[in-house]
Design an enzyme around this catalytic site. Structure first.
Site, mmCIF file in Angstrom:
data_model
loop_
_atom_site.group_PDB
_atom_site.id
_atom_site.type_symbol
_atom_site.label_atom_id
_atom_site.label_comp_id
_atom_site.label_asym_id
_atom_site.label_seq_id
_atom_site.Cartn_x
_atom_site.Cartn_y
_atom_site.Cartn_z
ATOM 1 C CG ASP A 45 17.172 29.371 39.150
ATOM 2 O OD1 ASP A 45 16.235 29.635 39.932
ATOM 3 O OD2 ASP A 45 17.598 28.212 38.963
ATOM 4 N N GLY A 46 17.937 32.934 36.343
ATOM 5 C CA GLY A 46 18.678 34.090 35.814
ATOM 6 C C GLY A 46 17.884 35.376 36.001
ATOM 7 C CG HIS A 50 19.407 39.754 35.110
ATOM 8 N ND1 HIS A 50 19.640 38.468 34.688
ATOM 9 C CD2 HIS A 50 20.188 40.532 34.326
ATOM 10 C CE1 HIS A 50 20.511 38.465 33.702
ATOM 11 N NE2 HIS A 50 20.873 39.707 33.466
ATOM 12 C CG ASN A 122 23.774 31.435 41.908
ATOM 13 O OD1 ASN A 122 23.061 31.062 42.836
ATOM 14 N ND2 ASN A 122 23.429 31.312 40.645
ATOM 15 C CD GLU A 123 28.310 31.230 40.601
ATOM 16 O OE1 GLU A 123 27.913 32.227 39.954
ATOM 17 O OE2 GLU A 123 27.658 30.172 40.657
ATOM 18 N NE ARG A 148 51.901 27.091 38.880
ATOM 19 C CZ ARG A 148 52.681 27.935 38.210
ATOM 20 N NH1 ARG A 148 52.663 27.955 36.900
ATOM 21 N NH2 ARG A 148 53.483 28.745 38.843
ATOM 22 C CG ASP A 150 41.274 25.279 33.905
ATOM 23 O OD1 ASP A 150 42.479 25.357 33.576
ATOM 24 O OD2 ASP A 150 40.439 24.571 33.308
#
Ligand code: NAD
Length: 264
Positions: A45-46, A50, A122-123, A148, A150
């Site tokens: 998937d990476g 790309h 993706n995001e 508030r 992470d």
């Protein structure tokens, strides 16, 4: 037809990349690194992520297809054993196009001239590099909450099976032109309050994040990371553009979800 084959860069993927290139040249197709009609990715998937970012300036003219040399991918759903079948399809048959929605991210900086627009397959994630992220979350122009915690993850439907899933977000079918906002460890007590559930926004509903504390932010778009202290706002919505996948056989989304996460 003009094609390009990209590889993850490991030996197995590189060998397969060269084989596919030879096959397609033998079939009389043209190798064109700059303006391909079809982009074939070999790896995972990476590798497809790309390739999407390499060719996202010409999405209307480009179709993508992914082969995985590791585990089954969401975008890379062909196996190396099927390569002969796939290249014959590419060379001989008109392919069907399936379009998936994308996320548009506009990052505005204190210096307005540095504003930037990105497309994510993706995001987009927003985190603080030190301490908690404190950010206003506006939806359709109204303040919805002060977050508030992470960080926040805003994903596409096809990205809903990636980082979003790890955050407890829902899996959305890519026929739903929408974006999903998922929280990363929000602080909820008598002072701070967030909705706590993932939210799904339809097309034309904009989510605007306005960081309130002056901390260094880490913003990711798919696999790449931007770090900046001077970010005024991050605006997310369903993009006008779509990614086009070349489909040579049916492989329904829910079957891919089952095969990837549940198995046999
Ligand atoms: P990577 O090498 O860290 O791989 C991440 C994994 O996510 C791989 O197994 C890949 O197959 C899978 N993946 C990617 N897109 C997917 C999708 N749409 N549906 C299901 N699985 C998917 O990084 P990479 O290959 O460069 O991929 C970048 C992606 O990694 C980011 O877009 C993000 O979604 C994901 N990620 C996930 C987490 C997490 O789950 N906690 C954390 C960071 C990044």
């Amino acid at each position: 037809m003009k094609f390009v084959v990209t590889s993850r860069g490991d030996e197995t993927s590189n060998k397969l990349q060269q084989r596919i290139k030879r096959y397609l040249l033998d079939f009389g197709l043209t190798f064109d690194f700059e303006e391909p009609d079809i982009v074939i990715t070999v790896g995972g998937d990476g590798t497809l992520l790309h390739a999407f970012h390499r060719y996202n300036h010409r999405l209307e003219e480009t179709a993508f297809v992914g082969i995985h040399t590791g585990h089954l991918g969401f975008y890379a759903d062909w196996v190396p054993d099927e390569v002969e079948k796939l290249v014959t399809h590419i060379a001989k048959t008109p392919y069907q196009i399936v379009e998936y929605p994308l996320l548009e991210v506009v990052i505005r900086h204190a210096d307005e001239s540095k504003s930037e627009r990105h497309l994510a397959l993706n995001e987009c994630t927003v985190k603080s590099l030190e301490g908690s992220l404190v950010s206003n979350v506006e939806i359709k122009g109204d303040v919805f909450e002060v977050f508030r915690g992470d960080g926040l993850c805003i994903s596409t439907p096809s990205g809903s099976t990636a980082y979003n899933k790890a955050l407890g977000g829902a899996i959305l079918h890519p026929s739903l032109a929408s974006i999903q906002i998922a929280e990363m460890a929000s602080i909820n007590n008598r002072v701070y309050r967030t909705i706590g559930s993932p939210l799904v926004l339809p097309q034309h509903h904009t989510c605007l994040l306005k960081p309130q504390n002056k901390v260094d932010l880490q913003v990711t778009i798919d696999h790449f990371t931007l770090t900046d202290k001077q970010i005024k706002s991050i605006q997310c919505r369903v993009a006008e553009e779509k990614i086009r996948f070349a489909r040579f056989r049916p492989f329904p989304f829910w079957k891919r979800v089952k095969d990837s996460f549940i198995g046999g």
